[in-house]
Design a protein around this motif. Structure first.
Motif, short mmCIF file in Angstrom:
data_model
loop_
_atom_site.label_atom_id
_atom_site.label_comp_id
_atom_site.label_asym_id
_atom_site.label_seq_id
_atom_site.Cartn_x
_atom_site.Cartn_y
_atom_site.Cartn_z
N GLU A 172 7.76 -1.18 -7.75
CA GLU A 172 8.61 -0.04 -8.09
C GLU A 172 9.37 -0.30 -9.38
OE1 GLU A 172 12.31 1.29 -5.84
OE2 GLU A 172 10.79 2.66 -5.04
N ARG A 265 17.66 -1.50 -2.72
CA ARG A 265 16.28 -1.10 -2.49
C ARG A 265 15.73 -1.85 -1.30
NH1 ARG A 265 13.21 -2.78 -7.29
NH2 ARG A 265 11.48 -1.84 -6.21
N ASN A 269 9.77 -2.37 -1.31
CA ASN A 269 9.55 -1.75 -2.62
C ASN A 269 9.75 -2.72 -3.77
OD1 ASN A 269 8.83 0.87 -1.91
ND2 ASN A 269 10.96 1.47 -1.58
#
Length: 343
Positions: A172, A265, A269
């Motif tokens: 990501e 996060r 990810n």
């Protein structure tokens, strides 16, 4: 988690879905999120395909019937618009391909880039023939058909080969960097619907930025606590019971790079989708009390890295998160004899 977040060492790992249908609906796939680079690439492809079908194809058929001046100019305008493809291809080549190469994937770089150049040259040739049209009708027809067919085929290759490959490998963070750098190159016929901002989970409760923290075995100022963590001869990272990255130490010589973007996060990810199952299996073992720790050791550049994961549990044994502990043990392995404090 360093080895799991930055899992570049295991190209054979296969990703698998960990979401229910309800979760998938609430959290659309990256390529379905407006502003994500793949969403933008695909959005451009729809605009390109529409231009080919509704303009290029129609104007070429009219030109084949009669090559009068209006039909020539219509095709010329179509080619000028197609020159915008250079932005689409440049973002792919200069932003996406380098990340794929980091994972040892060179096929798109070697093959697709060459085809992109053929398409660029084909559009320029068609434009030149139309700009200086002198009745060489068949050359124009051949040039336009070449561009039409190759651009259509490239859309297929991107959406069925390149994009799935990239989504399977890139993290990501890497997609965020590509999204941020895309503006410098520009977009083709259309652009991102909006800026893409991956979901971040905030800290529960009120965060403090100064003052003292009272613990069972002492009291430290927030500054002292931060300095203490950052002076440990190891790297530590903590993810909470919801798999969200909450903290990492920031010593002078971190073994694995970290950016503040990982805070808030989910750990899933923070690494390539193809290795997500490694993280899932470890966390599941911790959560279900099958394990309390797990150790790994790898050679990394000039270091011999010892990586340890610990299930963090509260006083009642409830799972509270996972602590990662990373250390370069090369200097420790070289120790011989004794060195006493008073010697």
């Amino acid at each position: 988690m360093s080895e799991l977040i930055n899992n570049r060492e295991h190209p054979d790992h296969q990703s698998h879905s960990i979401h229910s249908h309800d979760e998938a609906a609430a959290h659309p796939k990256p390529e379905e999120q407006p502003g994500h680079p793949i969403h933008t690439f695909t959005r451009e492809n729809r605009a390109i395909d529409k231009h080919l079908r509704e303009n290029v194809k129609v104007h070429l058929e009219a030109f084949i019937q009669e090559d009068h001046e209006d039909n020539v100019y219509a095709l010329l305008e179509d080619c000028i618009l197609l020159l915008d493809l250079d932005k689409h291809y440049s973002r792919k080549e200069n932003l996406l391909f380098p990340y794929l190469e980091k994972y040892g994937i060179y096929g798109p770089t070697n093959n697709m880039w060459s085809i992109d150049d053929f398409i660029r040259d084909g559009i320029k040739e068609a434009k030149n023939l139309l700009t200086h049209y002198q009745g060489d009708k068949q050359k124009v027809i051949n040039a336009i058909r070449f561009v039409f067919n190759e651009v259509s085929a490239m859309i297929y290759r991107e959406e069925n080969i390149l994009f799935p490959m990239a989504l399977k490998n890139l993290t990501e963070d890497e997609w965020v960097k590509i999204a941020h750098e895309s503006d410098e190159i520009g977009f083709c016929l259309t652009g991102p619907e909006k800026e893409w901002k991956p979901e971040r989970k905030g800290i529960e409760g009120n965060a403090i930025s100064k003052g003292y923290i009272k613990m069972e075995t002492g009291i430290l100022s927030l500054k002292q606590l931060e300095l203490l963590f950052n002076h440990l001869p190891v790297d530590i990272t903590f993810i909470d019971h919801d798999d969200v990255v909450r903290y990492f130490s920031h010593g002078k010589e971190r073994i694995f790079a970290r950016t503040k973007a990982v805070i808030g996060r989910t750990v899933q990810n923070c690494h390539p989708p193809r290795s997500v199952h490694v993280v899932e299996e470890l966390l599941k073992d911790f959560r279900e009390r099958r394990k309390d720790s797990e150790d790994f050791w790898i050679k990394f550049r000039d270091k011999y890295v010892y990586i340890r994961y610990f299930a963090v549990r509260d006083e009642n044994g409830r799972y509270a998160g996972t602590l990662e502990f990373t250390q370069n043990i090369s200097p420790i392995q070289e120790i011989e004899g004794e060195k006493r404090i008073l010697s």
